[in-house]
Design a protein around this motif. Structure first.
Motif, short mmCIF file in Angstrom:
data_model
loop_
_atom_site.label_atom_id
_atom_site.label_comp_id
_atom_site.label_asym_id
_atom_site.label_seq_id
_atom_site.Cartn_x
_atom_site.Cartn_y
_atom_site.Cartn_z
N MET B 1 76.27 61.48 34.39
CA MET B 1 75.43 61.95 33.29
C MET B 1 76.01 63.23 32.69
SD MET B 1 71.36 62.82 33.27
CE MET B 1 70.87 61.11 33.15
N ARG B 67 56.60 58.87 33.85
CA ARG B 67 57.68 57.87 33.97
C ARG B 67 57.57 57.07 35.27
NH1 ARG B 67 61.23 58.07 29.99
NH2 ARG B 67 61.62 60.03 28.90
N PHE B 68 56.77 57.56 36.22
CA PHE B 68 56.58 56.82 37.47
C PHE B 68 55.30 56.01 37.36
CE2 PHE B 68 59.19 60.46 38.64
CZ PHE B 68 60.17 59.87 39.44
N SER B 69 55.33 54.77 37.86
CA SER B 69 54.15 53.91 37.76
C SER B 69 53.03 54.47 38.63
CB SER B 69 54.51 52.49 38.21
OG SER B 69 54.65 52.47 39.62
N ASN B 72 53.68 54.35 42.27
CA ASN B 72 54.87 55.01 42.79
C ASN B 72 54.48 56.30 43.53
OD1 ASN B 72 57.34 56.59 42.94
ND2 ASN B 72 58.20 55.11 41.51
N SER B 74 55.96 58.93 43.96
CA SER B 74 56.44 60.16 43.32
C SER B 74 55.55 60.61 42.17
CB SER B 74 57.86 59.96 42.78
OG SER B 74 58.78 59.90 43.83
N TYR B 134 60.07 61.10 49.62
CA TYR B 134 61.52 60.98 49.78
C TYR B 134 61.88 60.50 51.19
CZ TYR B 134 62.39 63.30 45.27
OH TYR B 134 62.45 63.62 43.94
N LEU B 139 66.09 56.47 51.60
CA LEU B 139 67.35 57.11 51.18
C LEU B 139 67.56 58.45 51.86
CD1 LEU B 139 67.70 56.42 47.35
CD2 LEU B 139 68.78 55.28 49.26
N LEU B 206 72.78 63.91 48.28
CA LEU B 206 73.08 63.28 46.98
C LEU B 206 73.90 64.22 46.10
CD1 LEU B 206 69.44 62.00 46.40
CD2 LEU B 206 71.39 60.60 47.04
N ARG B 207 74.53 65.23 46.74
CA ARG B 207 75.25 66.25 45.97
C ARG B 207 76.33 65.60 45.11
NH1 ARG B 207 76.32 66.45 51.16
NH2 ARG B 207 78.45 66.38 51.97
N GLN B 265 65.22 66.25 35.66
CA GLN B 265 64.57 65.05 36.20
C GLN B 265 64.11 64.14 35.05
OE1 GLN B 265 64.01 63.96 39.45
NE2 GLN B 265 63.09 62.12 38.58
N VAL B 268 67.14 62.33 34.04
CA VAL B 268 67.56 61.37 35.07
C VAL B 268 66.72 60.10 35.00
CG1 VAL B 268 67.57 60.94 37.55
CG2 VAL B 268 68.52 63.06 36.66
N SER B 269 65.42 60.28 34.80
CA SER B 269 64.53 59.11 34.85
C SER B 269 64.31 58.49 33.48
CB SER B 269 63.20 59.48 35.51
OG SER B 269 62.67 60.66 34.96
N ALA B 270 65.04 58.97 32.47
CA ALA B 270 64.86 58.42 31.13
C ALA B 270 65.56 57.08 30.97
CB ALA B 270 65.41 59.40 30.10
#
Lengths: 63, 270
Positions: B1, B67-69, B72, B74, B134, B139, B206-207, B265, B268-270
């Motif tokens: 990105m 953006r999260f259902s 979800n 989160s 998380y 993950l 996830l770095r 964020q 990222v989630s778009a």
């Protein structure tokens, strides 16, 4: 998605890089999907999965 | 990105603010600070930057949550983080009312304090719920023992810092409400430090990726705020005001980094 995490999931599934079949790819996507949902949401997860399938030749760009 | 187009202007703005506030701490008697960038100017500049960062952070926080259902795990944590920045926006606006409109120093306690306290609680809840989400995501690699050890170490360090900072505050006295608030702010920072450190540990794996950047920014902002809170509580009690500019910079950096992290964020989630 960080490579170390993907490699971890591959190891869990008993996959090695040289021999990843379409079925293995789907198994890997199934494994990481719940995590991706939590980190980036459902919509972005779907687009990431689509990008992976296209990159691996499992899906055409137009579908 | 790709990096966001906003980053270069933000870095330049941050550098300018750093130069202004740290310069004032180093050379408080310079004519620049007596005649041009006066205390009133710095009050306006600092206040506008803090309020802008908080409002933008809250706005993108709500957009991220959406953006999260609904199912979800989160979604609620991001809503809690959006509540955190929304209530702090209201608190900062209250401070602005005193400082900009009434042109008087902010009383303590003030009408802003319920907003700060509620925002803190939302932040702690948000961090804790995201940590749970998380960890349960599959993950979050690494041993449970490793996370427990890290949590224990951070909690121990927080207890030590808490004792050093909070004990003198308790002995300094004040009305029960003043005492409660003076204790609550640094204490809630230290409580939030534990889930924040564990979130950093998870996302460190996830770095290099966008998710890591989100949390590096967000938690960097949290640490800057916590440093500002602890310094403010400790030095105000000692009636030391020589580093007030440093405390201002900590809060501006904290809110700015948190808002930038939430915006990341959103990207990222778009």
């Amino acid at each position: 998605m960080a490579g170390a995490l993907l490699r971890g999931h591959c190891e869990k599934l008993g996959l090695r890089e040289a021999e990843v079949s379409p079925a293995d790819t789907e198994a890997l996507l199934d494994a990481i999907r719940p995590g991706l949902h939590v980190f980036v949401g459902e919509d972005r997860t779907a687009s990431v999965e689509r990008e992976i399938r296209i990159a691996l030749g499992l899906q055409r760009r137009s579908t | 990105m790709k990096r966001a187009a906003i980053d270069l202007p933000l870095v330049l703005l941050g550098a300018a603010l750093l130069a202004i506030f740290i310069g004032q701490a180093l050379w408080p008697d310079a004519s620049l600070y007596r005649d041009v960038i006066t205390a009133t100017v710095r009050l306006y500049v600092g206040g506008v930057c803090k309020l802008s960062a908080l409002v933008l952070g809250a706005y993108y926080g709500w957009r991220v949550a959406a953006r999260f259902s609904p199912k979800n795990p989160s979604r609620r944590p991001w809503q809690a983080l959006a509540v955190w920045l929304s209530t702090w926006s209201a608190g900062q606006a209250c401070l602005g009312w005193y400082q900009w409109i009434l042109a008087e120093s902010t009383p303590f306690p003030s009408v802003a304090d319920p907003f700060w306290v509620f925002g803190y609680l939302s932040m702690v809840v948000g961090f804790a719920l995201l940590l749970r989400a998380y960890v349960s995501s599959g993950l979050a690699f690494g041993s449970g023992r490793g996370y427990a050890v890290l949590g224990g170490l951070v909690a121990s360090a927080a207890l030590l810092v808490g004792y050093v900072v909070l004990a003198p505050i308790v002995s300094a006295g004040g009305t029960p409400l003043e005492l409660a608030l003076n204790l609550a702010y640094p204490l809630l920072d230290l409580v939030a430090l534990v889930p924040a450190a564990l979130l950093m540990r998870i996302t460190f794996q996830l770095r290099g990726g966008s998710v890591f950047r989100v949390w590096a920014l967000l938690l960097g902002g949290f640490v800057a705020m916590a440093v500002g809170d602890v310094l403010y509580a400790y030095l105000t009690m000692l009636d030391v005001h020589a580093v007030d500019a440093v405390i201002d910079v900590s809060f501006i950096a904290g809110y700015g980094l948190a808002a930038r992290g939430i915006y990341e964020q959103h990207r990222v989630s778009a």
